[in-house]
Design a protein around this motif. Structure first.
Motif, PDB file in Angstrom:
ATOM      1  N   ALA A 209       0.813  -1.158  -0.055  1.00 35.04           N
ATOM      2  CA  ALA A 209       0.054  -0.146   0.129  1.00 35.04           C
ATOM      3  C   ALA A 209       0.934   0.992   0.089  1.00 35.04           C
ATOM      4  CB  ALA A 209      -0.880   0.076   1.287  1.00 35.04           C
ATOM      5  N   CYS A 210       0.351   2.299  -0.435  1.00 33.80           N
ATOM      6  CA  CYS A 210       1.030   3.632  -0.514  1.00 33.80           C
ATOM      7  C   CYS A 210       1.393   4.028   0.998  1.00 33.80           C
ATOM      8  CB  CYS A 210       0.072   4.684  -1.051  1.00 33.80           C
ATOM      9  SG  CYS A 210       0.555   6.363  -0.811  1.00 33.80           S
ATOM     10  N   LYS A 216      -4.384   0.427  -1.319  1.00 37.49           N
ATOM     11  CA  LYS A 216      -3.557  -0.621  -1.922  1.00 37.49           C
ATOM     12  C   LYS A 216      -3.085  -0.269  -3.419  1.00 37.49           C
ATOM     13  CE  LYS A 216      -3.851  -4.016   1.034  1.00 37.49           C
ATOM     14  NZ  LYS A 216      -2.531  -4.571   1.485  1.00 37.49           N
ATOM     15  N   ILE A 217      -2.002  -0.910  -3.601  1.00 36.37           N
ATOM     16  CA  ILE A 217      -1.210  -0.678  -4.873  1.00 36.37           C
ATOM     17  C   ILE A 217      -1.366  -1.909  -5.620  1.00 36.37           C
ATOM     18  CG2 ILE A 217       0.961   0.114  -6.168  1.00 36.37           C
ATOM     19  CD1 ILE A 217       1.617   1.821  -3.669  1.00 36.37           C
ATOM     20  N   PRO A 218      -1.630  -2.025  -6.809  1.00 37.88           N
ATOM     21  CA  PRO A 218      -1.805  -3.205  -7.702  1.00 37.88           C
ATOM     22  C   PRO A 218      -0.170  -3.826  -7.595  1.00 37.88           C
ATOM     23  CG  PRO A 218      -3.071  -1.517  -8.590  1.00 37.88           C
ATOM     24  CD  PRO A 218      -2.284  -0.794  -7.548  1.00 37.88           C
ATOM     25  N   PRO A 219      -0.242  -5.049  -8.122  1.00 40.63           N
ATOM     26  CA  PRO A 219       1.109  -5.844  -7.963  1.00 40.63           C
ATOM     27  C   PRO A 219       1.815  -5.181  -9.179  1.00 40.63           C
ATOM     28  CG  PRO A 219      -0.754  -7.513  -7.563  1.00 40.63           C
ATOM     29  CD  PRO A 219      -1.279  -6.041  -7.760  1.00 40.63           C
ATOM     30  N   GLN A 220       1.116  -5.040 -10.489  1.00 40.18           N
ATOM     31  CA  GLN A 220       1.948  -4.350 -11.551  1.00 40.18           C
ATOM     32  C   GLN A 220       2.491  -3.140 -11.311  1.00 40.18           C
ATOM     33  OE1 GLN A 220       2.688  -6.412 -14.506  1.00 40.18           O
ATOM     34  NE2 GLN A 220       3.772  -4.311 -14.886  1.00 40.18           N
ATOM     35  N   ASP A 224       6.457  -1.954 -11.291  1.00 41.73           N
ATOM     36  CA  ASP A 224       6.984  -0.755 -12.116  1.00 41.73           C
ATOM     37  C   ASP A 224       7.701   0.196 -11.238  1.00 41.73           C
ATOM     38  OD1 ASP A 224       5.643  -1.526 -14.330  1.00 41.73           O
ATOM     39  OD2 ASP A 224       3.891  -0.281 -14.072  1.00 41.73           O
ATOM     40  N   ILE A 225       7.284   0.155  -9.960  1.00 43.12           N
ATOM     41  CA  ILE A 225       7.936   1.067  -8.991  1.00 43.12           C
ATOM     42  C   ILE A 225       9.243   0.647  -8.761  1.00 43.12           C
ATOM     43  CG2 ILE A 225       8.147   1.851  -6.667  1.00 43.12           C
ATOM     44  CD1 ILE A 225       4.916   1.838  -6.675  1.00 43.12           C
ATOM     45  N   LYS A 226       9.350  -0.790  -8.555  1.00 40.91           N
ATOM     46  CA  LYS A 226      10.793  -1.413  -8.319  1.00 40.91           C
ATOM     47  C   LYS A 226      11.645  -1.162  -9.614  1.00 40.91           C
ATOM     48  CE  LYS A 226       9.139  -4.893  -5.046  1.00 40.91           C
ATOM     49  NZ  LYS A 226       8.919  -6.396  -4.868  1.00 40.91           N
ATOM     50  N   MET A 227      11.241  -1.168 -10.689  1.00 38.90           N
ATOM     51  CA  MET A 227      12.103  -1.114 -11.986  1.00 38.90           C
ATOM     52  C   MET A 227      12.846   0.313 -11.929  1.00 38.90           C
ATOM     53  SD  MET A 227      11.643  -3.982 -13.518  1.00 38.90           S
ATOM     54  CE  MET A 227      12.157  -3.564 -15.188  1.00 38.90           C
ATOM     55  N   HIS A 228      12.251   1.500 -11.230  1.00 41.46           N
ATOM     56  CA  HIS A 228      13.089   2.532 -11.478  1.00 41.46           C
ATOM     57  C   HIS A 228      13.065   3.067 -12.821  1.00 41.46           C
ATOM     58  CE1 HIS A 228      15.090   0.691  -7.695  1.00 41.46           C
ATOM     59  NE2 HIS A 228      13.831   1.334  -7.314  1.00 41.46           N
ATOM     60  N   LYS A 229      12.099   2.861 -13.642  1.00 41.46           N
ATOM     61  CA  LYS A 229      12.185   3.087 -15.079  1.00 41.46           C
ATOM     62  C   LYS A 229      11.486   4.799 -15.160  1.00 41.46           C
ATOM     63  CE  LYS A 229      13.904  -0.185 -17.067  1.00 41.46           C
ATOM     64  NZ  LYS A 229      13.333  -1.280 -18.018  1.00 41.46           N
ATOM     65  N   LYS A 230      10.891   4.880 -14.233  1.00 37.12           N
ATOM     66  CA  LYS A 230      10.083   6.396 -14.554  1.00 37.12           C
ATOM     67  C   LYS A 230       9.368   6.617 -12.995  1.00 37.12           C
ATOM     68  CE  LYS A 230       5.642   4.362 -15.847  1.00 37.12           C
ATOM     69  NZ  LYS A 230       4.670   4.426 -16.892  1.00 37.12           N
ATOM     70  N   ILE A 231       9.245   7.881 -12.702  1.00 37.40           N
ATOM     71  CA  ILE A 231       8.726   8.354 -11.603  1.00 37.40           C
ATOM     72  C   ILE A 231       7.073   8.238 -11.517  1.00 37.40           C
ATOM     73  CG2 ILE A 231       8.031  10.482 -10.058  1.00 37.40           C
ATOM     74  CD1 ILE A 231      10.987  11.490 -11.245  1.00 37.40           C
ATOM     75  N   ILE A 232       6.601   7.400 -10.302  1.00 40.34           N
ATOM     76  CA  ILE A 232       5.232   7.137 -10.170  1.00 40.34           C
ATOM     77  C   ILE A 232       4.713   7.575  -9.133  1.00 40.34           C
ATOM     78  CG2 ILE A 232       3.695   4.935 -10.086  1.00 40.34           C
ATOM     79  CD1 ILE A 232       5.879   3.239 -11.637  1.00 40.34           C
ATOM     80  N   VAL A 233       3.586   8.103  -9.368  1.00 42.19           N
ATOM     81  CA  VAL A 233       2.879   8.821  -8.085  1.00 42.19           C
ATOM     82  C   VAL A 233       1.388   7.810  -7.733  1.00 42.19           C
ATOM     83  CG1 VAL A 233       3.776  11.135  -8.683  1.00 42.19           C
ATOM     84  CG2 VAL A 233       1.453  10.158  -9.650  1.00 42.19           C
ATOM     85  N   CYS A 234       1.208   8.001  -6.534  1.00 38.59           N
ATOM     86  CA  CYS A 234      -0.068   7.372  -6.086  1.00 38.59           C
ATOM     87  C   CYS A 234      -1.421   7.837  -6.727  1.00 38.59           C
ATOM     88  CB  CYS A 234      -0.185   7.575  -4.476  1.00 38.59           C
ATOM     89  SG  CYS A 234      -1.753   6.708  -3.833  1.00 38.59           S
ATOM     90  N   GLU A 235      -2.164   7.296  -7.274  1.00 34.50           N
ATOM     91  CA  GLU A 235      -3.474   7.484  -8.074  1.00 34.50           C
ATOM     92  C   GLU A 235      -4.455   8.160  -6.994  1.00 34.50           C
ATOM     93  OE1 GLU A 235      -4.953   3.065  -8.374  1.00 34.50           O
ATOM     94  OE2 GLU A 235      -4.943   4.012 -10.306  1.00 34.50           O
ATOM     95  N   ILE A 240       4.689  10.732  -4.660  1.00 34.86           N
ATOM     96  CA  ILE A 240       5.813   9.989  -5.319  1.00 34.86           C
ATOM     97  C   ILE A 240       6.016   8.909  -4.561  1.00 34.86           C
ATOM     98  CG2 ILE A 240       8.153   9.872  -6.394  1.00 34.86           C
ATOM     99  CD1 ILE A 240       7.814  13.004  -6.545  1.00 34.86           C
ATOM    100  N   LEU A 241       6.126   7.434  -5.234  1.00 37.04           N
ATOM    101  CA  LEU A 241       6.258   6.390  -4.664  1.00 37.04           C
ATOM    102  C   LEU A 241       7.623   5.743  -4.968  1.00 37.04           C
ATOM    103  CD1 LEU A 241       2.368   4.907  -5.656  1.00 37.04           C
ATOM    104  CD2 LEU A 241       3.357   5.583  -3.484  1.00 37.04           C
TER     105      LEU A 241
END
Length: 283
Positions: A209-210, A216-220, A224-235, A240-241
């Motif tokens: 979860a955030c 709750k944050i979906p598994p996918q 994406d957050i673990k990949m560190h490819k882009k900055i992701i924010v909580c919907e 920023i997550l």
């Protein structure tokens, strides 16, 4: 060594720097929290004292105006009394009734002026007495508020002295970290942080979860957050997550995974034991 351009940083480096900045800013917030409501109380008391001083100045000015009015009316009384005396002396030299009536009316008019001036003086003196009571009360309140302000300021100064050095270091650290972040990202972070109730602009995932709003944050999305490819924010909250590992948080493996690992180990051991037994039988 040339300073690295903030725009050249990888997403992972940006997120790490942002989280370090958040940690420094949160520590500063904690120092501020130690002061509690004292800064606001000091500001309120200073505003009250300023208002009281303005009120006292106004009362003193009104008393001064009444004093001047009394002096003026006393001067008018002296002039009127002098006129009455002069007119009375002239009565002795009147030649006809018309002159006598004119002088009598002047004496009556000046006498009424004297009475009116005395009335205005009495009214002014009453107002001065009222204003003096008001002034005394205002000075008493001012003295009380000034005492409260001195106490609050001393308390605030003691807390500030205890935390000033550490807070300055944190502010310097935050300033250095901000210089490493590209302006657009820093502006977005500050805006998120300002709108967040707890002042957190970047949080790590906790129990799927955030870490800010705990939705709750979906598994996918976690992947994406673990990949560190882009900055992701909580919907949900817009923070920023980042993943816990990037934040330096060690996470325990889920109990299910540990059981599976143990089961695989047990299976390997059983298989090895079986092979050894078969080899002995063949011998």
């Amino acid at each position: 060594m040339a300073k690295k351009d903030p725009t050249d940083l990888s997403v992972e480096e940006k997120l790490k720097t942002l989280f370090q900045l958040q940690t420094a800013l949160s520590a500063i917030d904690e120092k501020k929290a130690l002061r509690g409501e004292l800064p606001l109380e000091v500001e309120d008391l200073e505003a009250e004292i300023e208002g009281l001083n303005t009120r006292i100045d106004r009362i003193q000015a009104e008393i001064g105006e009444f004093d001047r009015a009394i002096s003026q009316k006393r001067g008018e009384i002296i002039e009127a009394q002098a006129s009455v005396e002069r007119y009375k002396q002239q009565l002795n030299d009147v030649r006809n009734n018309r002159e006598y009536d004119t002088l009598s009316k002047e004496i009556e008019f000046q006498s009424l002026e004297i009475e009116l001036c005395n009335k205005k003086i009495n009214d002014a003196q009453k107002r001065i007495a009222e204003k003096n009571v008001e002034l005394e009360q205002s000075n008493a309140v001012l003295s009380e508020k000034q005492g409260d302000l001195d106490i609050k300021k001393n308390e605030l100064d003691e807390i500030m002295d205890e935390t000033r050095a550490e807070e300055e270091k944190l502010r310097e650290k935050a300033h250095d970290l901000e210089a490493k972040i590209e302006p657009r990202l820093l502006t977005s972070f500050k805006r998120i942080r300002k709108n967040a109730r707890n002042g957190l602009g970047i949080v790590y995932v906790q129990r799927d979860a955030c870490g800010g709003c705990f939705n709750k944050i979906p598994p996918q999305r976690q992947l994406d957050i673990k990949m560190h490819k882009k900055i992701i924010v909580c919907e949900y909250c817009g923070r920023i997550l980042i993943d816990p590992e990037l934040a330096g948080i060690k996470t325990d493996k889920p109990a299910g995974e540990e059981k599976k690992t143990r089961k695989r180990s047990s299976t390997r051991k059983t298989a090895s034991s079986k092979k050894a037994t078969d080899a002995n039988d063949m011998a």
